[in-house]
Design an enzyme around this catalytic site. Structure first.
Site: not given
Lengths: 331, 331
Positions: A316, A61, A88
């Site tokens: 991620s 992010k 996030n």
């Protein structure tokens, strides 16, 4: 020709993604790509793990947030940025704002996990509490926007965010140029839109698969219905994957994502366990879902499975409470 | 001149380490170096984490094992290799033997951590159980050596092992050339000997600190006494750091290790927690001790602390049962 002109209709393209890379390079980590013969052997495929869990703030992010914030003109920036998020994106935006020296106003629902709030505070974000409903979040954010004159930075439905996330593909295809497939977690679609736009621009033959929890399968349903489907409720351990596609991410998902692989929470937990035990990497449920998808029966039954030999998996994010990890392993 | 001639008296040198690098390059992972502004800020120093927890087998041990096994002549190799180890050397040797297609006979004490035994089995090592005492381990290994005609590969008191571990410095000083200090876990001394020999050959001004548990502080005592000291017993959570210096590692530790930093188990646990929560990396107690040392009061009080500005920390291994990690965090 038609393809080229159509690309420009999306909220981001390879040019905006390359610009984002130049813009954010001084601030982000170029994350490593790990491989494991054990995991490749279990999957029957060569796997390459792009470790965005090692990104600043513990998740990809920060790329989008950084691009959005450093894209602002000075007179805009000085008034600060606003978002509503319990995850996030909130911490990433606070951190990027801190680096630019501008205020970040983060509307957080009262039921947000304590550790996520602490992340926002650690990076100097100004927390404004709202009720847990989306209506309260949005109305509180609107009020702050009016009061401050700041800029709203949406977590995914924003071309600057999509461009920032797309820089992952630029790095990944430099680190592992022979990939034929990339598997990407899907939620609101910001990450996968950026990754798909950049990767297919570099290699039009590359396959992009979305990995999505069965209990929040709006993307799979949207692809099947050829229009955005939202769900009355979601039910998954992957707290980062409960958002729905937006009007800027949906066209990219519709056109450039080859397929959506739905996995059960039990598969996500097993993938987190493998990441921890074999890769030695802490990955949150949303982050582990790509590995879960690769190992799933539904992927093995996919018609193109045989052609997916070198698979990039985007881990991620890594913001997972250890107690939660341990509890989920014991279930 | 005197310095150069003395270097050759050690069991390894920069030449044997560079040869090891050429030999093992096709088999090992070049591990990434991670950094974290949060951890650098906590320590007041710029920290660079060399992630040997991502090495094959989950620890740096694979470098030395690989170098030892691929150094063997064919007629030696075919009879296999033998070692006694409760830890990462066992798995590393099994994996390296598997790559060369030769048998590995691993004597394991009955109290070895479960995940480490599983690693040995996963890599096809032949496990022979012994009692937990060093006497039982050694006599069982002797018996196997006689039966098989295989080659003993000691976990650390071996020039081939030291040379293999030294390849870490070659990589690290290429990845982070401006380091002025490296902090290395110390147990039998194989890792720190290789790291010190290579690093001081490349940059004679670089400082090498050993990080050692207070409850197994034979290296600190040996340095103070200027001779090898062994302990009647050890008491530390760091199961990989309970061995004593050997006659090949002691001279290097004596001459090239600037100081030994002793830390308590509570400091090791706190460092593991930071690795997990901030770096998102699973690190075993032995692996986290370098960070514990950097954050310790005794390091801050060290006369050269002010000069240590860019510090490399070797996260030596990541083989830690999650349940053990969680239990230790709750204490």
């Amino acid at each position: 020709m038609e393809e080229a002109s159509r690309i420009k209709k999306y909220a981001a393209d390879i040019t905006s993604i390359r610009e984002a890379q130049d813009r954010i390079k001084p601030f982000i980590h170029k994350t490593p790509v790990l491989s494991s013969e054990t995991l490749s052997s279990i999957s029957g495929r060569k796997l390459y793990f792009k470790c965005e869990c090692f990104q600043k703030g513990g998740a990809f992010k920060f790329r989008g947030a950084c691009n959005a914030i450093f894209s602002l003109a000075d007179d805009q920036a000085v008034k600060g940025v606003v978002t509503h998020s319990s995850g996030n994106h909130a911490a990433a935006l606070a951190l990027a704002a801190k680096l630019r020296g501008i205020p970040a106003y983060i509307v957080i629902p009262r039921n947000a996990p304590k550790c996520k709030v602490e992340n926002v505070l650690r990076y100097g974000g100004q927390v404004i509490w709202s009720e847990a409903t989306m209506q309260s979040r949005e109305s509180t954010a609107s009020k702050i926007l009016q009061e401050t004159g700041g800029v709203l930075v949406h977590p995914y439905n924003d071309g600057r965010i999509i461009s920032g996330q797309g820089t992952i593909s630029l790095e990944l295809l430099e680190q592992a140029p022979h990939l034929d497939t990339i598997i990407v977690p899907i939620s609101g679609g910001g990450l996968i839109s950026g990754v798909a736009l950049a990767a297919k621009s570099i290699n039009p033959a590359i396959r992009i698969f979305a990995a999505e929890p069965q209990g929040a399968n709006d993307a799979a349903q949207s692809k099947a219905a050829a229009r955005i489907i939202t769900l009355p409720e979601t039910n998954t351990i992957a707290d980062g994957l409960r958002a729905f596609l937006g009007d800027l991410t949906w066209p990219v998902v519709r056109d450039l994502v080859d397929d959506v692989i739905n996995v059960e929470d039990t598969e996500i937990i097993q993938a987190m366990k493998l990441c921890y035990e074999i890769l030695k990497v802490a990955v949150e449920p949303s982050g582990a879902i790509g590995l879960a998808a690769v190992l799933s029966d539904s992927f093995r039954k996919n018609p193109v499975w045989n052609d997916c030999k070198h698979i990039g998996i985007i881990l991620s994010g890594g913001n997972v409470d250890l107690g939660m990890l341990w509890d989920s392993f014991r279930k």
